[in-house]
Design an enzyme around this catalytic site. Sequence first.
Site, mmCIF file in Angstrom:
data_model
loop_
_atom_site.group_PDB
_atom_site.id
_atom_site.type_symbol
_atom_site.label_atom_id
_atom_site.label_comp_id
_atom_site.label_asym_id
_atom_site.label_seq_id
_atom_site.Cartn_x
_atom_site.Cartn_y
_atom_site.Cartn_z
ATOM 1 N N HIS A 104 -12.806 60.277 14.522
ATOM 2 C CA HIS A 104 -13.410 61.322 15.348
ATOM 3 C C HIS A 104 -14.872 61.498 14.940
ATOM 4 O O HIS A 104 -15.316 60.929 13.933
ATOM 5 C CB HIS A 104 -12.664 62.661 15.193
ATOM 6 C CG HIS A 104 -12.497 63.097 13.774
ATOM 7 N ND1 HIS A 104 -13.556 63.479 12.994
ATOM 8 C CD2 HIS A 104 -11.401 63.187 12.991
ATOM 9 C CE1 HIS A 104 -13.111 63.799 11.794
ATOM 10 N NE2 HIS A 104 -11.802 63.621 11.763
HETATM 11 P P1 TYD Z 1 -8.504 66.101 10.795
HETATM 12 O O1 TYD Z 1 -9.875 66.639 10.633
HETATM 13 O O2 TYD Z 1 -8.169 65.438 12.107
HETATM 14 O O3 TYD Z 1 -8.172 65.075 9.600
HETATM 15 P P2 TYD Z 1 -8.869 63.675 9.213
HETATM 16 O O4 TYD Z 1 -10.185 63.624 9.878
HETATM 17 O O5 TYD Z 1 -8.975 63.708 7.741
HETATM 18 O O6 TYD Z 1 -7.930 62.609 9.640
HETATM 19 O O7 TYD Z 1 -7.464 67.273 10.503
HETATM 20 C C1 TYD Z 1 -6.076 67.055 10.385
HETATM 21 C C2 TYD Z 1 -5.377 68.371 10.624
HETATM 22 O O8 TYD Z 1 -5.721 69.332 9.628
HETATM 23 C C3 TYD Z 1 -5.699 68.995 11.967
HETATM 24 O O9 TYD Z 1 -4.492 69.463 12.537
HETATM 25 C C4 TYD Z 1 -6.570 70.187 11.650
HETATM 26 C C5 TYD Z 1 -6.242 70.518 10.223
HETATM 27 N N1 TYD Z 1 -7.443 70.970 9.475
HETATM 28 C C6 TYD Z 1 -7.621 72.302 9.198
HETATM 29 O O10 TYD Z 1 -6.790 73.153 9.564
HETATM 30 N N2 TYD Z 1 -8.714 72.704 8.498
HETATM 31 C C7 TYD Z 1 -9.649 71.805 8.067
HETATM 32 O O11 TYD Z 1 -10.652 72.202 7.426
HETATM 33 C C8 TYD Z 1 -9.474 70.420 8.390
HETATM 34 C C9 TYD Z 1 -10.494 69.394 7.977
HETATM 35 C C10 TYD Z 1 -8.354 70.044 9.092
#
Ligand code: TYD
Length: 138
Positions: free
Chosen positions: A54
Amino acid sequence: MYNMIQFPQIVKLPKIPDKRGNLSFFENNNQIPFEIKRTYWIYDVPGGEARGGHAYRENEEFVVALSGSFDVVLDDGQKKTVYSLNRSYYGLYVPKMYWREMNNFSTNSLALIVSCTEYNENDYIRNYDEFCDMRKTI
Ligand code: TYD
């Protein structure tokens, strides 16, 4: 809003060597170019898994491999660059509007990430084609 794009940068952090154990740090607007609003960490990543996939419209981040190693792949819509993090006194500044993936996690690696915004799902761009289109308008 998107016309103030910065560039990714590996930052060498201060390292205070000590026979009792080393110490490193970073501070708001000093080693990192923003004020920290949020801290999270990624751990227990199973072998072969990738995180990310993303970009953020506004959020900027600073990533440190506190333990072990992993790669951060940053894509500006035209070119991908791989940043390998494997020392706890180096960090990677990730500006907004870079497509980001994290992979190649070593066993027991620990990724510390600080962000300049609170969590906001609306700030995510999760569709790569949409990201590339937005990039073209910068
Ligand atoms: P995501 O940012 O998509 O993870 P990555 O980029 O590491 O693969 O986040 C995964 C899940 O965690 C998503 O459902 C949102 C949650 N999340 C939070 O609640 N707070 C946060 O600060 C972050 C980074 C993610």
